[in-house]
Structure formats: C-alpha cells, structure tokens
Design an enzyme around this catalytic site. Structure first.
Site, PDB file in Angstrom:
ATOM      1  N   GLU A  81       4.642   5.776  -4.365  1.00  0.00           N
ATOM      2  CA  GLU A  81       5.020   6.359  -5.651  1.00  0.00           C
ATOM      3  C   GLU A  81       5.510   7.788  -5.448  1.00  0.00           C
ATOM      4  OE1 GLU A  81       1.373   7.233  -8.200  1.00  0.00           O
ATOM      5  OE2 GLU A  81       0.783   5.448  -7.097  1.00  0.00           O
ATOM      6  N   CYS A 113      -0.487   2.153  -6.865  1.00  0.00           N
ATOM      7  CA  CYS A 113      -1.192   2.144  -5.578  1.00  0.00           C
ATOM      8  C   CYS A 113      -1.148   0.807  -4.855  1.00  0.00           C
ATOM      9  CB  CYS A 113      -2.640   2.587  -5.777  1.00  0.00           C
ATOM     10  SG  CYS A 113      -2.775   4.273  -6.385  1.00  0.00           S
ATOM     11  N   HIS A 235      -9.380  -1.209  -3.405  1.00  0.00           N
ATOM     12  CA  HIS A 235      -8.653   0.041  -3.633  1.00  0.00           C
ATOM     13  C   HIS A 235      -9.660   1.125  -3.991  1.00  0.00           C
ATOM     14  CE1 HIS A 235      -5.948   3.061  -4.946  1.00  0.00           C
ATOM     15  NE2 HIS A 235      -6.250   2.950  -6.224  1.00  0.00           N
TER      16      HIS A 235
END
Lengths: 346, 129
Positions: A81, A113, A235
C-alpha cells in the site's frame, strides 16, 4: 498437482524506533501504549529505502536461498500500500533487479495488508494451470501512519518474497480459502499521504470477522482442526489481535509464538503475515503443518494450510532468517525517524 | 539524469552488470564492448559482478546537491570489486564507521530522483559487509 513454496526471502531495514520515543513526542503514556499494543519497537526504513528497494532485497534472498534460476520465474506480483509510483509497477523494478526479465508477466497488487497473499494465490493458480513454471509473490511496505495517529506506533517497514512452484517444494500449500466483504475499516484516498481508519470499528467487523471466517472456512473445507497444526500465523497489526484471533479459533499460545514478529518489528502491512510465516518456516521441521491467515482492510482474509516438506532442510541456511534480520538494530530518535520517513517536507 | 540516460544504464546500475574478457581474464565495470588489452583478439562476454569488494579510498561529502535519497553528510568511496574493477559508489554507513580496506557488499537502494514528480533512480550502493 502439488503447489507450494519453493523458496522465500525476507528483508528488514536496520533502523528501529522504540514506541516509548513516539509516545514521548505525542504526550501519551508509554506503558499504556506498549502494553495495549503489545509492541515494543518498530522498523524504520533508511532514507534511501522504499517499497521497491525492500521488495528487491527480499526477492534476491528468495532467489539465492534455493539457488533459483530467475529466468524460470514467469510472474511477479508485488503487494503493497506504499508503492513508490501511483502509475509504474514496482514489480518491473524487482523483475529487472533479479534478472527475471523479459519473459514474464508482472503487476502490482493493492489490498491493504493482504496484497502479498493475494499474489501468492495468483501464482498458485498460474502454476497449477501450467501457465508458468515459477511465480514470485511479494509483500513489501514502508507503512504510513500520520504523525500522532494511533497507526504511527506500529507502521513499520519490511518485505517478504515467496517463490511459488510445483517442483522442489520446501512447503506444500495444501489449500487456500478467502473471505471478502466490502467493509470500510481503513482506507487511503488517491493522492493522500496517510491512511484513515475507523478506530475501534477496525476490530470486530474488520479484522476478527474476516480472519475468523476465513480460518474456519478453510478448516471446514479441509476437515481439519487447530490441533492438526504445529503452528499458526495471523496478520499482526499489533500483538493483541493475532493472540485474540488464535484464542477465538482454538489455537494455543505455543502454536502462534514463532510467528509473532510484531513485538520487535511493528506492522509491515503487506509484509506482516508473510513475515510471520517466514519466521515460522525458519524453524519448522519437515512434516510440520502451518495454518496461515492474512487480513487486509477493506476487507478480506486469505487462509492457507501449509505442510513443510523435506526440501525445507536443503534451503534453510541459504538466506538470512527473520530472527537474524531483527538482530543488531540501530535505534533512532523521533527527529531522525521523521526525516527517514519523509515526514519533514524539504 | 534524463530518463533515456538512466534507462540505458539501468541493467548495469541494478545488477553491477559488466564484462569479462575470456581471452585475458580481465573484468570491466562499466562494461566494455572491446577488451583494451586484447583488442581484436579479445573475447568479451557479459558478467554479473558478485557485489563484494573493499574500500580503496573515500571522502565525506558535507556540501552535496540537495537530494532526498542522499542527505549530507554521506560517504563516497572508490571500491575495488573482488574481480578487480574499481568503481565510485556511496557507502551507506556512518562516516565514522568507514575505513580504508574495509569489506563492503552491494545493496539495492534509491540513488536519487529526477524531481518530486519525476522518475526515481534505483541502483547499487554499498554497505559494510
């Protein structure tokens, strides 16, 4: 046909800033910040490092770890990103820098992400359908967080590259499953330097709903349960979320321990979950099973069931481990950090 | 640096791509089309340098051009690659930590940029090995 990880490489810049240093600047209580986030320090890119340079270093380690002939790579996808260009691919820079050009396809991915794991899935498809021999999926970021925003405490820099193929596997990807909805929990508008987020809204309807649904979906598909896995990686935007997700799903603290890299690294956005997997592969033994669930705001989760093969032992020492990349950091103060991150506009 | 000029040198900047004369064994960076030692008898082939070398000499730049990818002070060194050629490059390190004879290895970094709106120049720099 079995598809999986042929090699992998990680890269972490050498600079770090302690969260207490950031808290001092913004008048926050350091103990409450580090305790709440379960993060102590985060990586900071050098002044001449960006998503492309980090992706290249990770890609080079992935190629050298298994001694891969880069001309075999038929696809490169870089998820980030913080691509240095809005229009002009990071992946072509990587392809040229690892000598994989010109017979390949390349593109940049963006899904907060989880853009890197989306790249893994794309490579799996191309390999399984015999369109390419090897594919490379990269998650790399010099993550942005506005000065004084909660994100600034964790937004870090790092990248991981995975080479996906069907022969000489170090780890087989047994299956993948994704869960995706339109959930505006985090975003960055075109041309804006920093992302915005929905505060606490990012938790339940964002991270936990998608991570838990993707993880349960994959286990239902395979007929597996948490006890069937040696390790699990989630994550990790902070230290709290992956621990809670693991608990909700029934994974133990021991199972997620090797993959929790956020404490001394911060959140490397597209590199986050992939870095946790790399750290777990660094210590996993042939036969071990690893459950992986990435999350990207916006929102979606990609879950993977991975089984380590005998091939892992052959490539283990071929590139630096995540643990070694985290060693010997150079600490900077907030002023130097702000200079490195381009927060001081010259 | 104009876009075409950077593009022409891109492969050599990214990967230390030079040449090797199979006739006399000499290595060249930047690449040469003809071996100056063997002339017509040379057999020149492309060669990718390993990126390891040592510092022959260096200087510390305190008053350089305004460049976000290379803020002053920075170290500019002549590096002797293990294969023989010498080249000028930035060493990414604290100026106090750089010594003549120290081992260095190549890394991929930003070399600069045309402008805030222009292209970014990527290429090779060196760090202490």
């Amino acid at each position: 046909m079995s598809v999986g990880i042929v090699s992998y490489g990680a890269y972490i810049p050498r600079y770090r800033i302690k969260l207490e240093e950031i808290a001092k600047v913004w008048g926050d209580d350091p103990a409450s910040i580090t305790g709440g986030l379960m993060v102590l320090e985060k990586s900071v890119p050098d002044i001449d490092e960006d998503t492309a340079t980090i992706a290249v270093e990770a890609a080079r380690y992935a190629v050298s770890r298994a001694g891969i002939d880069a001309s075999r790579i038929g696809a490169i996808y870089t998820g980030s990103e913080s691509h240095p260009y809005a229009v002009k691919p990071t992946s072509t820079i990587v392809a040229e820098a690892i000598d994989a050009t010109p017979a390949l396809t390349a593109a940049d991915f963006e899904f907060a992400c989880k853009a890197g794991t989306a790249g893994i899935q794309t490579c799996m498809g191309l390999v399984a359908s015999n369109i390419i021999d090897l594919g490379m999926a990269i998650g790399s970021d010099v993550a942005q967080g506005a000065p004084g925003d909660a994100l600034e405490y964790t937004a870090a820099a790092g990248g991981v590259a995975y080479v996906i193929g069907s022969r000489d596997l170090a780890a087989e990807i047994e299956a993948t499953y994704s869960y995706t909805t339109d959930t505006p929990d985090f975003w960055r508008r075109e041309g804006m330097p920093y992302p915005e987020h929905g505060g606490r809204f990012t938790g339940e309807p964002g991270y936990f709903k998608h991570v838990v649904s993707a993880a349960r979906g994959l286990m239902d598909k395979l007929g597996t349960k948490p006890q069937d896995y040696n390790y699990a990686v989630f994550h990790q935007p902070n230290g709290k979320f992956p621990r809670r997700a693991a608990q909700m799903l029934g994974f133990s603290t021991e199972q997620i321990k090797p993959g929790i890299v956020v404490t001394l690294l911060g959140n490397t956005y597209s590199g986050s979950c992939m870095m946790g997997l790399a750290a777990t592969l660094d210590i996993a033994k042939p036969g071990d099973r690893i459950f992986v669930t990435a999350f990207g705001s916006g929102a979606g989760s990609d879950a993977f069931s991975i089984r380590v093969t005998d091939g892992m032992e052959k490539i283990r020492g071929g590139a630096p481990s995540v643990e070694s990349l985290l060693q010997n950091p150079v600490y900077v103060n907030y002023a130097i950090y702000a200079k490195h991150k381009g927060k001081i506009r010259l | 640096m104009a876009v075409p000029r950077f593009w022409r040198r891109l492969k050599n900047l990214y990967n230390l791509l030079g040449t090797h004369c199979k006739n006399c064994g000499s290595y060249y960076y930047p690449p040469r089309n003809i071996c100056p030692a063997c002339r017509r008898g040379g057999k020149v082939e492309p060669y990718k340098f390993k990126g390891a070398g040592e510092v022959l000499t260096y200087t510390i730049i305190h008053g350089g051009p305004k460049d976000n990818a290379r803020p002053t002070p920075y170290v500019l060194a002549i590096i002797k690659l293990d294969e023989g050629p010498r080249l000028t490059s930035q060493i990414v390190a604290n100026p106090e930590d750089v010594k003549i004879g120290m081992r260095v290895k190549s890394v991929f970094r930003k070399l600069g940029e045309e402008s805030k709106h222009g292209i970014i120049y990527y290429g090779t720099k060196f760090i202490p090995a």
